[in-house]
Design a protein around this motif. Structure first.
Motif, PDB file in Angstrom:
ATOM      1  N   THR A  15     -11.390 -57.843  35.170  1.00  0.00           N
ATOM      2  CA  THR A  15     -10.791 -58.525  36.310  1.00  0.00           C
ATOM      3  C   THR A  15      -9.416 -57.946  36.592  1.00  0.00           C
ATOM      4  O   THR A  15      -8.704 -57.538  35.672  1.00  0.00           O
ATOM      5  CB  THR A  15     -10.656 -60.043  36.051  1.00  0.00           C
ATOM      6  OG1 THR A  15     -10.035 -60.662  37.193  1.00  0.00           O
ATOM      7  CG2 THR A  15      -9.815 -60.331  34.823  1.00  0.00           C
ATOM      8  N   ASP A  16      -9.076 -57.884  37.879  1.00  0.00           N
ATOM      9  CA  ASP A  16      -7.723 -57.443  38.254  1.00  0.00           C
ATOM     10  C   ASP A  16      -6.802 -58.632  38.507  1.00  0.00           C
ATOM     11  O   ASP A  16      -5.671 -58.470  38.953  1.00  0.00           O
ATOM     12  CB  ASP A  16      -7.770 -56.545  39.492  1.00  0.00           C
ATOM     13  CG  ASP A  16      -8.413 -57.238  40.703  1.00  0.00           C
ATOM     14  OD1 ASP A  16      -8.831 -58.413  40.566  1.00  0.00           O
ATOM     15  OD2 ASP A  16      -8.494 -56.605  41.765  1.00  0.00           O
ATOM     16  N   GLN A  17      -7.280 -59.836  38.210  1.00  0.00           N
ATOM     17  CA  GLN A  17      -6.469 -61.038  38.376  1.00  0.00           C
ATOM     18  C   GLN A  17      -5.675 -61.267  37.085  1.00  0.00           C
ATOM     19  O   GLN A  17      -6.171 -61.855  36.120  1.00  0.00           O
ATOM     20  CB  GLN A  17      -7.342 -62.253  38.689  1.00  0.00           C
ATOM     21  CG  GLN A  17      -8.124 -62.124  39.992  1.00  0.00           C
ATOM     22  CD  GLN A  17      -8.858 -63.401  40.335  1.00  0.00           C
ATOM     23  OE1 GLN A  17      -8.275 -64.487  40.404  1.00  0.00           O
ATOM     24  NE2 GLN A  17     -10.158 -63.289  40.559  1.00  0.00           N
ATOM     25  N   LEU A  18      -4.434 -60.794  37.091  1.00  0.00           N
ATOM     26  CA  LEU A  18      -3.631 -60.847  35.880  1.00  0.00           C
ATOM     27  C   LEU A  18      -3.323 -62.273  35.455  1.00  0.00           C
ATOM     28  O   LEU A  18      -3.144 -62.555  34.268  1.00  0.00           O
ATOM     29  CB  LEU A  18      -2.338 -60.057  36.079  1.00  0.00           C
ATOM     30  CG  LEU A  18      -2.517 -58.548  36.272  1.00  0.00           C
ATOM     31  CD1 LEU A  18      -1.161 -57.862  36.414  1.00  0.00           C
ATOM     32  CD2 LEU A  18      -3.298 -57.929  35.118  1.00  0.00           C
ATOM     33  N   ARG A  19      -3.245 -63.189  36.409  1.00  0.00           N
ATOM     34  CA  ARG A  19      -2.980 -64.583  36.043  1.00  0.00           C
ATOM     35  C   ARG A  19      -4.142 -65.162  35.237  1.00  0.00           C
ATOM     36  O   ARG A  19      -3.936 -65.945  34.301  1.00  0.00           O
ATOM     37  CB  ARG A  19      -2.736 -65.421  37.296  1.00  0.00           C
ATOM     38  CG  ARG A  19      -2.247 -66.828  36.984  1.00  0.00           C
ATOM     39  CD  ARG A  19      -1.832 -67.553  38.217  1.00  0.00           C
ATOM     40  NE  ARG A  19      -2.930 -67.686  39.148  1.00  0.00           N
ATOM     41  CZ  ARG A  19      -3.093 -68.722  39.956  1.00  0.00           C
ATOM     42  NH1 ARG A  19      -2.242 -69.715  39.937  1.00  0.00           N
ATOM     43  NH2 ARG A  19      -4.091 -68.766  40.803  1.00  0.00           N
ATOM     44  N   VAL A  20      -5.377 -64.770  35.586  1.00  0.00           N
ATOM     45  CA  VAL A  20      -6.547 -65.210  34.833  1.00  0.00           C
ATOM     46  C   VAL A  20      -6.502 -64.645  33.422  1.00  0.00           C
ATOM     47  O   VAL A  20      -6.733 -65.354  32.437  1.00  0.00           O
ATOM     48  CB  VAL A  20      -7.841 -64.778  35.557  1.00  0.00           C
ATOM     49  CG1 VAL A  20      -9.066 -65.109  34.709  1.00  0.00           C
ATOM     50  CG2 VAL A  20      -7.937 -65.460  36.919  1.00  0.00           C
ATOM     51  N   ALA A  21      -6.182 -63.361  33.310  1.00  0.00           N
ATOM     52  CA  ALA A  21      -6.082 -62.737  31.992  1.00  0.00           C
ATOM     53  C   ALA A  21      -4.964 -63.368  31.169  1.00  0.00           C
ATOM     54  O   ALA A  21      -5.114 -63.573  29.955  1.00  0.00           O
ATOM     55  CB  ALA A  21      -5.846 -61.237  32.145  1.00  0.00           C
ATOM     56  N   ALA A  22      -3.840 -63.687  31.812  1.00  0.00           N
ATOM     57  CA  ALA A  22      -2.715 -64.290  31.097  1.00  0.00           C
ATOM     58  C   ALA A  22      -3.084 -65.668  30.561  1.00  0.00           C
ATOM     59  O   ALA A  22      -2.751 -66.018  29.417  1.00  0.00           O
ATOM     60  CB  ALA A  22      -1.502 -64.381  32.017  1.00  0.00           C
ATOM     61  N   SER A  23      -3.775 -66.467  31.362  1.00  0.00           N
ATOM     62  CA  SER A  23      -4.192 -67.792  30.898  1.00  0.00           C
ATOM     63  C   SER A  23      -5.209 -67.668  29.766  1.00  0.00           C
ATOM     64  O   SER A  23      -5.149 -68.413  28.776  1.00  0.00           O
ATOM     65  CB  SER A  23      -4.796 -68.587  32.061  1.00  0.00           C
ATOM     66  OG  SER A  23      -5.281 -69.846  31.616  1.00  0.00           O
ATOM     67  N   THR A  24      -6.128 -66.724  29.885  1.00  0.00           N
ATOM     68  CA  THR A  24      -7.128 -66.513  28.833  1.00  0.00           C
ATOM     69  C   THR A  24      -6.456 -66.065  27.539  1.00  0.00           C
ATOM     70  O   THR A  24      -6.823 -66.512  26.436  1.00  0.00           O
ATOM     71  CB  THR A  24      -8.151 -65.468  29.292  1.00  0.00           C
ATOM     72  OG1 THR A  24      -8.752 -65.892  30.529  1.00  0.00           O
ATOM     73  CG2 THR A  24      -9.246 -65.285  28.250  1.00  0.00           C
ATOM     74  N   LEU A  25      -5.461 -65.186  27.650  1.00  0.00           N
ATOM     75  CA  LEU A  25      -4.705 -64.751  26.471  1.00  0.00           C
ATOM     76  C   LEU A  25      -4.005 -65.932  25.812  1.00  0.00           C
ATOM     77  O   LEU A  25      -4.036 -66.088  24.585  1.00  0.00           O
ATOM     78  CB  LEU A  25      -3.686 -63.694  26.869  1.00  0.00           C
ATOM     79  CG  LEU A  25      -2.692 -63.280  25.778  1.00  0.00           C
ATOM     80  CD1 LEU A  25      -3.407 -62.545  24.651  1.00  0.00           C
ATOM     81  CD2 LEU A  25      -1.572 -62.424  26.363  1.00  0.00           C
ATOM     82  N   HIS A  26      -3.380 -66.777  26.619  1.00  0.00           N
ATOM     83  CA  HIS A  26      -2.678 -67.937  26.078  1.00  0.00           C
ATOM     84  C   HIS A  26      -3.638 -68.873  25.359  1.00  0.00           C
ATOM     85  O   HIS A  26      -3.352 -69.368  24.264  1.00  0.00           O
ATOM     86  CB  HIS A  26      -1.962 -68.674  27.215  1.00  0.00           C
ATOM     87  CG  HIS A  26      -1.232 -69.895  26.774  1.00  0.00           C
ATOM     88  ND1 HIS A  26      -1.785 -71.156  26.858  1.00  0.00           N
ATOM     89  CD2 HIS A  26       0.005 -70.065  26.231  1.00  0.00           C
ATOM     90  CE1 HIS A  26      -0.924 -72.043  26.394  1.00  0.00           C
ATOM     91  NE2 HIS A  26       0.168 -71.410  26.001  1.00  0.00           N
ATOM     92  N   LEU A  27      -4.807 -69.101  25.956  1.00  0.00           N
ATOM     93  CA  LEU A  27      -5.810 -69.972  25.335  1.00  0.00           C
ATOM     94  C   LEU A  27      -6.297 -69.383  24.008  1.00  0.00           C
ATOM     95  O   LEU A  27      -6.407 -70.093  22.997  1.00  0.00           O
ATOM     96  CB  LEU A  27      -6.986 -70.172  26.296  1.00  0.00           C
ATOM     97  CG  LEU A  27      -8.157 -71.022  25.806  1.00  0.00           C
ATOM     98  CD1 LEU A  27      -7.700 -72.409  25.410  1.00  0.00           C
ATOM     99  CD2 LEU A  27      -9.237 -71.093  26.878  1.00  0.00           C
TER     100      LEU A  27
END
Length: 381
Positions: A15-27
């Motif tokens: 995905t190119d949606q960095l906010r999605v990746a950032a939330s997934t990383l945090h989780l």
């Protein structure tokens, strides 16, 4: 560190949606930390010191982040305060701040991630060891009821043992290609499809004969506090605000950035130093249940007003109390007006940045080309 991890995870997720990746990383990070600390507490009654000055991180070629603790230390407290200190305060709070600053992930989402990760850790633990030395469910319940996790979701006991949990936010993972929703997600399948394919607003005809497009917002305390904080912290220089009702319109400019935004008994106070205002956005108990229900915000929305040519002419946010009386309107920066509300000779659509940011943050909607089709602004009667 955060940026490198997010870029790596974004590539793995496709995905190119960095906010999605950032939330997934945090989780995922929260899950790793809770699993280690909770298992130690459950089986030994002791909690390892996972302070960020002691804990080493590494991004592996695949899989979750590697953690390494060069030497074992212990938090000298009882299990619940020890877990809260070493996992929440020393790790998850600064991680959430970093992710929010870099990628704009909502604090409401990040609180939900931390709570959801705790729930997942305790379920795995109890599935493998139903009777640990320290009872896990009371420990987890106490952590969920303590700030900043309090209000992140609803939990209840189950006959099988682990807590049932329904979070009040979405981790955004469903936006990854081929992904579904999590078991405790606030979105069911119908809501997910609606968010992804039908971003159309409700069209409302106003008493004065005008037309508005309206997007409802959640009215839980965390979301509304996030809205108030975002508007008055990030956009105070360019907004005007106050109640706008039939026969009266308060369009007040902030004198500066707030010196503090605080919560007490359901009321958010936005303090500018020389003066302040209060909004009841959470559970208010001091005045009793009946007045508490009336005073609390029961409806919130983003809206835009449509001109006679079908193009938007103004943009804002509104809150209403339990009697559906307006509490406040925030008039967002307008491409046809200066910050002093003087008419511009030509539209400046960069002034829609605040509107676009709120749509993205609270509705997960991209900028709408319709917002940039207007030719000018007129006050209507």
């Amino acid at each position: 560190m955060v940026e490198e991890c997010v870029r790596t995870l974004s590539g793995r997720l496709g995905t190119d949606q960095l906010r999605v990746a950032a939330s997934t990383l945090h989780l995922g990070t929260a899950s790793r930390l809770w699993s280690i600390a909770l298992a130690c507490a459950a089986f030994t009654g002791r909690v390892p010191d996972l302070g960020p000055d002691r804990l080493w991180w590494r991004v592996p070629s695949s899989g979750p982040l590697d953690l390494w603790l060069p030497d074992l230390g212990e938090v000298d407290r009882e299990p619940r305060p020890a877990l809260h200190h070493t996992v929440v305060l020393r790790n998850l709070v600064p991680w959430a701040d970093a992710v929010r600053r870099a990628y704009g992930v909502s604090p409401h989402t990040l609180r939900g991630n931390a709570a959801s990760a705790l729930i997942g850790a305790h379920r795995v633990l109890l599935a493998r060891a139903p009777h640990p030395l320290v009872p896990v469910v009371p420990l987890v319940r106490a952590l969920l009821d303590s700030p900043p996790l309090a209000g992140a979701g609803a939990h209840r006991a189950t006959p099988a043992g682990p807590l049932a949990f329904q979070r009040r936010s979405c981790c955004l993972y469903y936006r990854v290609p081929g992904a579904g929703t999590c078991g405790d997600c606030v979105l069911d399948l119908k809501e997910k499809i609606t968010l992804m394919t039908t971003p159309e607003p409700t069209v409302v005809e106003t008493p004065g004969g005008g037309t508005q497009h309206v997007w409802p917002l959640p009215v839980d305390e965390a979301t509304l506090l996030d809205l108030v904080t975002t508007v008055f912290t990030d956009h105070w220089q360019h907004i005007h605000f106050g109640p706008i009702i039939e026969g009266a319109a308060w369009e007040v400019g902030a004198p500066g950035a707030p010196t503090a935004i605080t919560m007490n008994d359901g009321y958010a106070t936005v303090d500018f130093g020389a003066w302040h205002f209060h909004l009841c956005i959470g559970e208010h108990t001091a005045s009793g249940p009946d007045l508490g229900r009336i005073r609390r915000c029961s409806r919130a929305e983003l809206y835009r007003s449509i001109g006679s040519d079908g193009a938007p002419v103004s943009w804002g946010a509104r809150l209403f109390n339990g009697r559906d009386e307006q509490m406040m309107t925030v008039l967002l920066p307008n491409p046809f007006l200066t910050d002093r509300q003087e008419l511009l000779d030509t539209p400046d659509f960069t002034r829609l940045a605040a509107w676009d940011a709120l749509r993205d943050r609270f509705l997960d909607l991209a900028p709408d080309p319709l917002d940039r089709t207007g030719k000018g602004f007129r006050h209507s009667g």
